[in-house]
Design an enzyme around this catalytic site. Structure first.
Site, PDB file in Angstrom:
ATOM      1  N   ASP A   8       1.105  -1.054  -0.056  1.00  0.00           N
ATOM      2  CA  ASP A   8       0.047  -0.146  -0.167  1.00  0.00           C
ATOM      3  C   ASP A   8       1.070   1.197   0.176  1.00  0.00           C
ATOM      4  OD1 ASP A   8      -2.349   1.743   0.323  1.00  0.00           O
ATOM      5  OD2 ASP A   8      -1.873   2.017   2.627  1.00  0.00           O
ATOM      6  N   ASP A  10      -0.199   5.049   0.849  1.00  0.00           N
ATOM      7  CA  ASP A  10      -0.323   6.174   1.810  1.00  0.00           C
ATOM      8  C   ASP A  10      -0.120   5.471   3.398  1.00  0.00           C
ATOM      9  OD1 ASP A  10      -0.849   8.018  -0.042  1.00  0.00           O
ATOM     10  OD2 ASP A  10      -2.878   6.976  -0.464  1.00  0.00           O
TER      11      ASP A  10
END
Ligand code: G6P
Ligand code: MG
Length: 222
Positions: A8, A10
């Site tokens: 991922d 963020d």
């Protein structure tokens, strides 16, 4: 055997989760919707429009805006967010991530990016990390956001490998759920209660160790 680690973005590679929070908080204040970090946890990993819907519902204002007005509100949040990410440099890569990427590569394991953010490429580019990734999923082509497994499955498909040979890394509850639904091994970064569904949890990116993660993956697959 382990073939890929899918990240991922963020809140895992860089602290843009904080910028999303600040940008939504500013919009929330304009709309008279109080905004806490606690509530923000529910927005992590959630797409832009779905986040707006959650915020409006949280403030009891879900029926106050037309779809067109909602588009305008989401665009306003995005322009604020884009102003914040203009300042990003390679110094904003979270501690431990660069070393972790190096270790993954030294072991011949592929690296993927599975972020539902339409700004993901801009951020990865500003961090100077584009060339580190073997594949980057284009968020614009994803129908179902996290916790749906679609984006993690797409990353595996783009790499031409089986999801069972992948590890996913996430800071969001919805993200860990997406990894597990994809049939992958999940590494969570953050609070162990919130991310309880993960196979392995670290409090921060400084604790990421390739060998330890590989051992846990192997133990789980046996
Ligand atoms: C990630 C972040 C969310 C953000 C979403 C959409 O999942 O964790 O906080 O809302 O991406 O980002 P975007 O840049 O497309 O608005
Ligand atoms: Mg995240």
């Amino acid at each position: 055997p382990l073939k890929a680690i899918i990240f991922d973005l963020d809140g895992v590679i860089t602290d843009t989760a904080e910028y999303h929070f600040l940008a939504w908080k500013a919009l929330g204040e304009e709309l008279g919707i109080p905004f806490t970090r606690e509530f923000n946890e529910e927005l992590k990993g959630i797409s832009r429009m779905e986040s707006l819907e959650k915020i409006l519902a949280f403030g009891g204002k879900q029926n106050k805006f037309t779809n067109q007005e909602k588009e305008t509100l989401a665009a306003r949040k995005n322009s604020h967010y884009r102003r914040l990410i203009e300042e990003i440099t390679p110094n904003d890569i979270l501690p431990g991530i660069r070393e972790f990427i190096t270790a993954i590569k030294q072991n011949g394991i592929k690296i993927g990016l599975a972020s539902v953010s339409k700004n993901a490429f801009t951020v990865i580019n500003r961090l100077g990390l584009v060339s580190e990734f073997d594949t980057i999923v284009d968020a614009a082509t994803i129908q179902n956001g996290k916790p749906d497994p679609e984006i993690f499955l797409r990353a595996a498909e783009q790499l031409g490998i089986n999801p069972g040979t992948c590890i996913g890394i996430e800071d969001a509850e919805a993200g860990v759920a997406a990894i597990k639904a994809a049939g992958m091994f999940a590494v969570g970064i953050g609070d162990e209660n919130r991310l309880a569904q993960a196979d392995l949890i670290y409090h921060s990116t400084t604790e990421l160790r390739f060998d330890e993660i590989l051992n846990a993956f192997v133990a789980k697959s046996n």
